[in-house]
Design a protein around this motif. Structure first.
Motif, mmCIF file in Angstrom:
data_model
loop_
_atom_site.group_PDB
_atom_site.id
_atom_site.type_symbol
_atom_site.label_atom_id
_atom_site.label_comp_id
_atom_site.label_asym_id
_atom_site.label_seq_id
_atom_site.Cartn_x
_atom_site.Cartn_y
_atom_site.Cartn_z
ATOM 1 N N ARG A 1 66.303 -7.646 -56.121
ATOM 2 C CA ARG A 1 65.562 -6.830 -57.083
ATOM 3 C C ARG A 1 64.123 -7.311 -57.209
ATOM 4 O O ARG A 1 63.187 -6.508 -57.212
ATOM 5 N N LEU A 2 63.944 -8.615 -57.305
ATOM 6 C CA LEU A 2 62.604 -9.161 -57.455
ATOM 7 C C LEU A 2 61.771 -8.921 -56.198
ATOM 8 O O LEU A 2 60.577 -8.595 -56.280
ATOM 9 N N MET A 3 62.363 -9.080 -55.029
ATOM 10 C CA MET A 3 61.626 -8.840 -53.796
ATOM 11 C C MET A 3 61.203 -7.378 -53.686
ATOM 12 O O MET A 3 60.095 -7.070 -53.228
ATOM 13 N N THR A 4 62.060 -6.467 -54.143
ATOM 14 C CA THR A 4 61.691 -5.048 -54.149
ATOM 15 C C THR A 4 60.530 -4.792 -55.089
ATOM 16 O O THR A 4 59.573 -4.068 -54.761
ATOM 17 N N GLN A 5 60.591 -5.394 -56.282
ATOM 18 C CA GLN A 5 59.507 -5.230 -57.247
ATOM 19 C C GLN A 5 58.206 -5.835 -56.712
ATOM 20 O O GLN A 5 57.119 -5.284 -56.907
ATOM 21 N N MET A 6 58.324 -6.944 -56.023
ATOM 22 C CA MET A 6 57.144 -7.556 -55.420
ATOM 23 C C MET A 6 56.517 -6.622 -54.386
ATOM 24 O O MET A 6 55.295 -6.424 -54.360
ATOM 25 N N GLY B 1 54.822 -3.858 -56.193
ATOM 26 C CA GLY B 1 53.677 -4.334 -56.955
ATOM 27 C C GLY B 1 52.504 -4.703 -56.075
ATOM 28 O O GLY B 1 51.348 -4.347 -56.374
ATOM 29 N N VAL B 2 52.767 -5.417 -54.985
ATOM 30 C CA VAL B 2 51.686 -5.812 -54.080
ATOM 31 C C VAL B 2 51.033 -4.578 -53.473
ATOM 32 O O VAL B 2 49.801 -4.488 -53.381
ATOM 33 N N ALA B 3 51.851 -3.605 -53.062
ATOM 34 C CA ALA B 3 51.298 -2.375 -52.479
ATOM 35 C C ALA B 3 50.430 -1.630 -53.485
ATOM 36 O O ALA B 3 49.349 -1.133 -53.136
ATOM 37 N N ALA B 4 50.879 -1.556 -54.734
ATOM 38 C CA ALA B 4 50.116 -0.847 -55.763
ATOM 39 C C ALA B 4 48.799 -1.550 -56.056
ATOM 40 O O ALA B 4 47.750 -0.908 -56.223
ATOM 41 N N ILE B 5 48.818 -2.874 -56.125
ATOM 42 C CA ILE B 5 47.590 -3.626 -56.375
ATOM 43 C C ILE B 5 46.606 -3.437 -55.232
ATOM 44 O O ILE B 5 45.417 -3.159 -55.440
ATOM 45 N N LYS B 6 47.083 -3.566 -53.997
ATOM 46 C CA LYS B 6 46.198 -3.448 -52.835
ATOM 47 C C LYS B 6 45.589 -2.053 -52.729
ATOM 48 O O LYS B 6 44.483 -1.890 -52.214
ATOM 49 N N SER C 1 64.082 -18.378 -48.770
ATOM 50 C CA SER C 1 64.735 -18.410 -47.464
ATOM 51 C C SER C 1 63.708 -18.006 -46.417
ATOM 52 O O SER C 1 62.645 -17.467 -46.746
ATOM 53 N N GLN C 2 64.029 -18.224 -45.144
ATOM 54 C CA GLN C 2 63.102 -17.822 -44.090
ATOM 55 C C GLN C 2 62.886 -16.312 -44.106
ATOM 56 O O GLN C 2 61.760 -15.836 -43.889
ATOM 57 N N GLU C 3 63.936 -15.542 -44.369
ATOM 58 C CA GLU C 3 63.801 -14.085 -44.425
ATOM 59 C C GLU C 3 62.839 -13.662 -45.530
ATOM 60 O O GLU C 3 62.021 -12.753 -45.343
ATOM 61 N N GLN C 4 62.903 -14.327 -46.677
ATOM 62 C CA GLN C 4 62.007 -13.997 -47.782
ATOM 63 C C GLN C 4 60.565 -14.374 -47.458
ATOM 64 O O GLN C 4 59.629 -13.650 -47.815
ATOM 65 N N VAL C 5 60.376 -15.496 -46.792
ATOM 66 C CA VAL C 5 59.038 -15.875 -46.349
ATOM 67 C C VAL C 5 58.468 -14.787 -45.448
ATOM 68 O O VAL C 5 57.323 -14.340 -45.615
ATOM 69 N N ASP C 6 59.273 -14.332 -44.490
ATOM 70 C CA ASP C 6 58.816 -13.294 -43.562
ATOM 71 C C ASP C 6 58.490 -11.997 -44.309
ATOM 72 O O ASP C 6 57.514 -11.303 -43.975
ATOM 73 N N ASP C 7 59.299 -11.656 -45.316
ATOM 74 C CA ASP C 7 59.051 -10.435 -46.096
ATOM 75 C C ASP C 7 57.724 -10.516 -46.837
ATOM 76 O O ASP C 7 56.972 -9.531 -46.899
ATOM 77 N N LEU C 8 57.421 -11.668 -47.426
ATOM 78 C CA LEU C 8 56.167 -11.821 -48.157
ATOM 79 C C LEU C 8 54.971 -11.696 -47.221
ATOM 80 O O LEU C 8 53.946 -11.098 -47.581
ATOM 81 N N VAL C 9 55.093 -12.250 -46.024
ATOM 82 C CA VAL C 9 54.022 -12.094 -45.028
ATOM 83 C C VAL C 9 53.829 -10.622 -44.715
ATOM 84 O O VAL C 9 52.691 -10.125 -44.647
ATOM 85 N N ASP C 10 54.920 -9.897 -44.532
ATOM 86 C CA ASP C 10 54.854 -8.473 -44.204
ATOM 87 C C ASP C 10 54.221 -7.664 -45.339
ATOM 88 O O ASP C 10 53.528 -6.669 -45.095
ATOM 89 N N MET C 11 54.435 -8.098 -46.581
ATOM 90 C CA MET C 11 53.843 -7.392 -47.731
ATOM 91 C C MET C 11 52.327 -7.577 -47.801
ATOM 92 O O MET C 11 51.629 -6.807 -48.451
ATOM 93 N N GLY C 12 51.836 -8.636 -47.180
ATOM 94 C CA GLY C 12 50.410 -8.929 -47.267
ATOM 95 C C GLY C 12 50.070 -9.988 -48.289
ATOM 96 O O GLY C 12 48.898 -10.146 -48.661
ATOM 97 N N VAL C 13 51.082 -10.748 -48.763
ATOM 98 C CA VAL C 13 50.807 -11.883 -49.652
ATOM 99 C C VAL C 13 50.128 -12.965 -48.817
ATOM 100 O O VAL C 13 50.659 -13.391 -47.792
ATOM 101 N N HIS C 14 48.944 -13.382 -49.232
ATOM 102 C CA HIS C 14 48.168 -14.290 -48.376
ATOM 103 C C HIS C 14 48.390 -15.762 -48.722
ATOM 104 O O HIS C 14 48.142 -16.633 -47.880
ATOM 105 N N ARG C 15 48.845 -16.035 -49.938
ATOM 106 C CA ARG C 15 49.003 -17.430 -50.358
ATOM 107 C C ARG C 15 50.248 -17.560 -51.229
ATOM 108 O O ARG C 15 50.527 -16.690 -52.051
#
Length: 338
Positions: free
Chosen positions: A128-133, A136-141, A156-170
């Motif tokens: 749920r949180l990853m979906t909201q992220m 949220g990131v898309a709306a902000i950008k 997890s490694q999968e979550q790290v990869d998802d955040l990269v795909d969302m465009g989270v830079h840090r």
């Protein structure tokens, strides 16, 4: 005179030649010697740390705002944190919706900040949180010219990869304390779990923001250990927090850290991490006040969080921005930072 005593007596000249002259960070024994310097050496120490900051990072200051996407109700027992669901701290569990996130990001950008960090009080993000992220990131950008960072606990490694795909830079994931003191601070997860998340983030290509909290009753040796371990990890940014004792937490009755010790700590971390963004974070208002905030900015700090923190009040952003202007420290522009 023993070798240890010689290092202690000569630490400022050693640091000047080693860090300023050769660009080599201080090691554990040297960091400890800095933390043990006397009050009459403090002015010289801060001046040296400021020289190091200017030489390796320039005069600009990075400004950031933070907002919590989920506040309170965390299952972990970090003894300093009023967001733990295990303590009687007066923080209720709250979720922000997407329009509120965008509004907070826009307000942060209006202060001149180049980064907006989304934080959640969780052990690690669920689906749920990853979906909201992602939403949220898309709306902000789509609406705000600002970089987005995140702090969502252990990944997890999968979550790290998802955040990269969302465009989270840090990604922010603090060590909190050195390895030897960590079990006195947290019992529901280990230092190694935090360390492993930090390594995955670094390997992903996201910038790693990783710092700690001082003034929790740790010894100077353990404080030096934290700085040395951060030096080993080599994060892009280190937020330096000072304990603001929160009612209802196990550390709620600890005294506020002495301002001179706080300034020594700032200088020691700068000399241990000469090329790293060293950011003022939580507790500086209580520990250092207005004068100490100024001295820290002239003693190694080159980034600040403006506005409020997750559960405590910060300085009015206008005060920090006014101080930066007075000290002729330009705010790092978004295009120049990333």
């Amino acid at each position: 005179m023993t070798a240890e005593a010689t290092v202690s007596a000569d630490i400022l000249s050693i640091a000047r030649e080693q860090v300023l002259g050769r660009g080599e960070p201080l090691g554990y024994d040297q960091i400890l010697a800095v933390l043990q310097t006397s009050d009459d050496q403090l002015e010289e120490l801060l001046a040296l740390a400021h020289e190091v900051r200017l030489q390796f990072n320039g005069p600009e200051v990075e400004v950031e705002g933070i907002v919590s996407i989920k506040t309170g109700g965390c299952p972990e027992d970090c003894h300093f944190c009023s967001q733990s669901g295990q303590f009687s701290s007066p923080v209720r569990s709250v979720w922000l919706d997407i329009p509120e996130l965008v509004r907070a990001a826009r307000q942060t950008r209006e202060t001149g900040a180049s980064e907006f960090c989304i934080v959640a009080a969780v052990r690690g993000p669920d689906a749920r949180l990853m979906t909201q992220m992602r939403e949220g990131v898309a709306a902000i950008k789509a609406e705000v010219d600002i970089q987005v960072a995140a702090s969502l606990g252990m990944l997890s490694q999968e979550q790290v990869d998802d955040l990269v795909d969302m465009g989270v830079h840090r990604y922010n994931h603090n060590l909190e304390a050195g390895r030897s003191f960590f079990p006195q601070v947290v019992t529901t997860h280990s230092f190694e779990e935090r360390w492993d998340t930090c390594l995955m983030v670094k390997e992903s290509g996201m910038e790693l923001c990783c710092g700690g909290l001082v003034g929790m009753g740790e010894t100077l040796e353990q404080r030096a250990e934290l700085a040395a371990q951060l030096g080993e990890l080599a994060p892009h940014e280190v937020p330096l927090n000072f304990l603001n004792p929160r009612p209802g937490t196990p550390f709620g009755d600890l005294p506020v850290m002495d301002s001179r010790d706080a300034l020594r700590t700032i200088a020691a971390f700068r000399l241990a991490l000469p090329r790293t963004i060293l950011r003022y974070a939580g507790g500086r208002e209580l520990t250092l006040g207005d004068l100490g905030t100024r001295e820290g900015l002239l003693g190694g700090i080159n980034a600040v969080i403006v506005g409020n923190y997750l559960t405590t009040l910060g300085r009015d952003p206008k005060e920090d921005l006014g101080l930066l202007s007075e000290l002729e420290m330009p705010i790092k522009a978004l295009s120049e930072t990333f």
